[in-house]
Scaffold this active site. Structure first.
Site, short mmCIF file in Angstrom:
data_model
loop_
_atom_site.label_atom_id
_atom_site.label_comp_id
_atom_site.label_asym_id
_atom_site.label_seq_id
_atom_site.Cartn_x
_atom_site.Cartn_y
_atom_site.Cartn_z
CE LYS A 145 -3.70 -2.55 2.22
NZ LYS A 145 -4.28 -3.04 3.48
CG ASP A 185 -9.31 -0.57 4.94
OD1 ASP A 185 -9.04 -0.81 3.74
OD2 ASP A 185 -8.57 -0.87 5.89
CD GLN A 231 -3.07 -4.98 6.71
OE1 GLN A 231 -3.02 -4.03 5.94
NE2 GLN A 231 -3.72 -6.09 6.41
#
Ligand code: NDP
Length: 291
Positions: A52, A119, A96
């Site tokens: 990312k 997200d 994460q």
């Protein structure tokens, strides 16, 4: 059979984003900024966060990664989330997953400011998605929509069978495919591990979206002739002949379905690269909203 090439599509979209960022730079404006929180040393999580970060760099975004030991407390992580929520120079925040067991994933993801929830895992984001309101679409479903759009796949009136009902892939995907939108308007069947006679549903599908995490689960014999197959699964399968010691397998037996399906996404190189684009696009969207 057509191979739906995610790498090619991702390359084209990345070039477009890079051009837009260059325009911002030429105007002397700040560029979009994505922040990530990584707790612990799980190999796969580190790989995801590194990729990312690399994507951000490639398109010209700023990025920050806040790394914590496995022993970090829940409060430390919540404090960092709050600090990032209040930082006007950061547009998107991802935490994460998975987090170590002593830290509540729910508490942490709910703490993220919904305006920076790139997200799309926050209850507010998922609630808006359910109602068809403008929101951050979780990156993988977003990537799948891009794939359908870029290959101009007709979805209206089709029967879409989604295999897997997780909150990050299957369930939001089933909602999106049922919405009254150009790349929606499907009749959707959402299946899961308790579904009886799964095969009989898959057999009726014009579009199959496999997101269950079981390598090569979908076989050619399960499909209707000409079905479109989107393979979301990525599983590391041990393989001593590979220098890494493993190979990546999707949820679809590619060799077996290729004579039956009309189009299939490969693994790797299908949905994965577009998932990464989904995150970049959400970050850009957040930036544009706050500027
Ligand atoms: P989860 O483990 O959270 O969910 C799996 C889902 O599949 C569950 O709903 C489960 O049912 C269902 N399932 C499991 N076994 C069966 C079965 N035999 N028949 C029918 N349904 C079944 O996985 P994720 O959604 O997070 O991920 C799915 C796969 O996609 C994984 O391989 C993951 O690595 C990959 N992935 C890929 C991404 C990409 O960028 N390409 C991004 C995210 C994930 P139940 O609810 O009943 O347990």
């Amino acid at each position: 059979m057509q191979i739906l090439n995610g790498l090619q599509v991702a390359k084209t979209i990345k070039e477009q984003i890079t051009q837009e960022v260059n325009t911002l730079k030429q105007k002397g404006l700040r560029v979009p900024h994505l922040a990530a929180i990584l707790v612990g040393s799980d190999g796969a999580s580190q790989t995801y966060v590194n990729s990312k970060e690399a994507d951000c760099k490639q398109v010209g975004f700023d990025s920050s990664v806040f790394r914590y030991d496995e022993t970090a407390t829940e409060q430390e992580i919540l404090d960092k989330v709050e600090e990032i929520n209040n930082n006007p120079n950061i547009d998107g925040l991802i935490v994460q997953l998975p987090l170590p067991k002593h830290i509540s994933e729910l508490k942490v993801t709910q703490m993220i400011n919904a305006e920076k929830d790139v997200d799309g895992f926050h209850t507010i984001s998922l609630g808006k998605l359910l109602k068809g309101e403008d929101t951050f679409i979780p990156a993988t479903p977003y990537g799948i929509l891009m794939m359908l759009e870029l290959y101009n796949i007709e979805t209206t009136g089709k029967h879409c069978v989604v295999v897997g009902r997780s909150n990050i892939v299957g369930r939001p995907m089933s909602v999106l495919m049922s919405q009254n939108t150009k790349y929606g308007n499907c009749t959707v069947t959402l299946t899961h591990s308790k579904t009886q006679n799964l095969e009989s549903f898959v057999q009726q599908a014009d579009i199959v979206i496999a997101a269950l995490g079981k390598p090569e689960f979908i076989k050619g014999s399960m499909l209707k002739q000409g079905a479109i197959v989107i393979d979301v699964g990525i599983t590391r399968v041990e393989d001593s002949s590979n220098p890494k010691g493993y190979i990546l397998k999707g949820d679809v037996d590619f060799e077996d379905v290729k004579e039956i399906a009309s189009a299939v996404t490969p693994v790797p190189g299908g949905v994965g690269p577009l998932t990464r684009i989904g995150l970049l696009k959400n970050t850009f969207k957040s930036y544009l909203k706050s500027n």
